[in-house]
Write an enzyme that holds these catalytic residues in place. Structure first.
Site, PDB file in Angstrom:
ATOM      1  N   CYS A 135      -1.572   7.168   1.487  1.00 35.02           N
ATOM      2  CA  CYS A 135      -1.150   5.995   0.730  1.00 35.02           C
ATOM      3  C   CYS A 135      -0.627   4.887   1.647  1.00 35.02           C
ATOM      4  CB  CYS A 135      -0.113   6.429  -0.298  1.00 35.02           C
ATOM      5  SG  CYS A 135       0.138   5.276  -1.661  1.00 35.02           S
TER       6      CYS A 135
ATOM      7  N   GLU B 230      -4.809  11.658  -1.963  1.00 37.74           N
ATOM      8  CA  GLU B 230      -3.405  12.055  -1.824  1.00 37.74           C
ATOM      9  C   GLU B 230      -2.994  12.934  -3.012  1.00 37.74           C
ATOM     10  OE1 GLU B 230       0.840   9.911  -0.825  1.00 37.74           O
ATOM     11  OE2 GLU B 230      -0.431   8.972  -2.340  1.00 37.74           O
TER      12      GLU B 230
ATOM     13  N   LYS C   2       3.791  13.409   4.561  1.00 36.81           N
ATOM     14  CA  LYS C   2       4.115  11.981   4.540  1.00 36.81           C
ATOM     15  C   LYS C   2       5.544  11.783   5.043  1.00 36.81           C
ATOM     16  CE  LYS C   2       3.665   8.098   1.273  1.00 36.81           C
ATOM     17  NZ  LYS C   2       3.264   7.774  -0.128  1.00 36.81           N
TER      18      LYS C   2
END
EC number: 4.2.1.66
Length: 351
Positions: free
Chosen positions: A163, A46, A128
């Protein structure tokens, strides 16, 4: 035609902190290394470029400002020369690249992932959907047309999440429904459980992410699951500490957390704390068969007549434009960023 057997790699390495150019060069080096090793896929952590801003969990607002400015200055736009160089590296090595990076679009940063194919084209671009806790001080939310994860490829149906998205049951269900076979669980930098202090929950350290969340994803979805992680050095600790604050001296708690799991959740490989580089795996998609024969939550082991998930992939604009017929002009983030334009066959790409 889908390949059923091939070699893949997950990156576990220290980013080039606050250094876009250095990060691009290091990314290309890893792509070259994976390609020379015969890999068909390489996966990065990430926000690998320009590194995960872990300092935001540890400093005050005033302390964060100089670091935040420098971080934003080294974020990467998808219509930039830097990003095109990475795309060319994928093309030159005939390899799929799953890249995590801090994307800057106008004046907002996003926790972005791109899936680049062996021709250098971006076949998926996602953000995200919700930055985690203090991440909201740095990044914005993904939109309806930037959160889909699973993409059909010649390596199988490949998904990517960032994540804590990897423990989001709704995103997991969405990926299962699309028949995901290979998953990139991209993680940032995390301290180990030995740093945990009450009342901070154990959710907030690396060990559960590596050894609970990631294998659970593999088991529940029946996918090959690669978990690239960032690493940290003494020098990296200094770079991520504001002026006037004493930096930590032992980075070992941040290292050794990358993993690769089979579709049944069994561990393939984990690095030593001092390992920096590529973790390799020989993938056989046929190993997905028996796990999905036992539990396919997109098919025989689900009841859509009882439980369903509503997904909205439309983009909601702050400002909309009316066309000459009185309708609303529709366009996607992908179109606006120029990702539908093929990578040019330029001289630099032929070097």
């Amino acid at each position: 035609m889908v390949l059923t057997k091939y070699k893949a790699a997950a990156v576990t390495s220290e980013p080039c902190w606050f250094d876009l150019e250095g990060g691009v060069r290091k990314t290309i080096d890893f792509i070259n290394e994976a390609g020379q090793a015969g890999c068909k896929l390489v996966a990065f952590p990430e926000v690998w470029i320009p590194g995960y801003p872990y300092w935001m969990w540890k400093v005050t607002y005033q302390q964060s400002l100089p670091m935040l400015k420098k971080y934003r200055e080294n974020a990467m736009a998808v219509d930039s020369d830097e990003f095109r160089r990475i795309r060319r590296a994928a093309r030159d090595n005939q390899i799929y690249v799953s890249l995590g990076f801090a994307e800057i679009d106008h004046a907002t940063l996003y926790l972005a992932q791109a899936l680049i194919d062996p021709t250098g084209e971006v076949i998926n671009h996602r953000r995200k959907i919700k930055p985690t806790h203090v991440e909201k001080l740095v990044y914005g939310d993904g939109a309806g047309d930037t959160f889909m994860s699973v993409t059909p490829t010649e390596l199988g149906r490949l998904g990517q999440l960032n994540c804590w998205e990897n423990m989001n049951p709704f995103l997991k269900s969405l990926n299962v429904s699309m028949g995901e076979q290979i998953h990139i669980a991209a993680w940032p930098i995390y301290p180990g459980k030995e740093t945990l202090k009450y009342p901070d929950p154990a959710t907030n350290v690396a060990d559960p992410a590596s050894d609970l969340v990631t294998p659970a994803y593999a088991i529940e979805t029946g996918t090959w699951t690669l978990a690239p992680f960032q690493r940290l050095s003494v020098e990296g600790l200094k770079k991520n500490t504001p002026e006037g604050v004493e930096p930590e001296t032992d980075p070992s708690t941040y290292n050794g957390h990358a993993r690769i799991y089979r579709p049944d959740g069994s561990l393939v490989v984990r690095p030593d704390k001092d390992f920096d580089g590529l973790l390799f795996v020989d993938i056989d998609l046929n190993e997905c068969h028996l796990t999905k024969a036992l539990a396919d939550f997109a098919g025989h082991y689900m009841r859509p007549d009882l439980i369903r998930l509503l997904v909205d992939t439309s983009r909601k604009e702050l400002v909309t434009e009316v066309d000459r017929n009185g309708g609303i002009v529709q366009y996607s983030t992908r179109e606006r960023l120029g990702l539908n334009t093929p990578l040019e066959n330029d001289k630099e790409g032929k070097k």
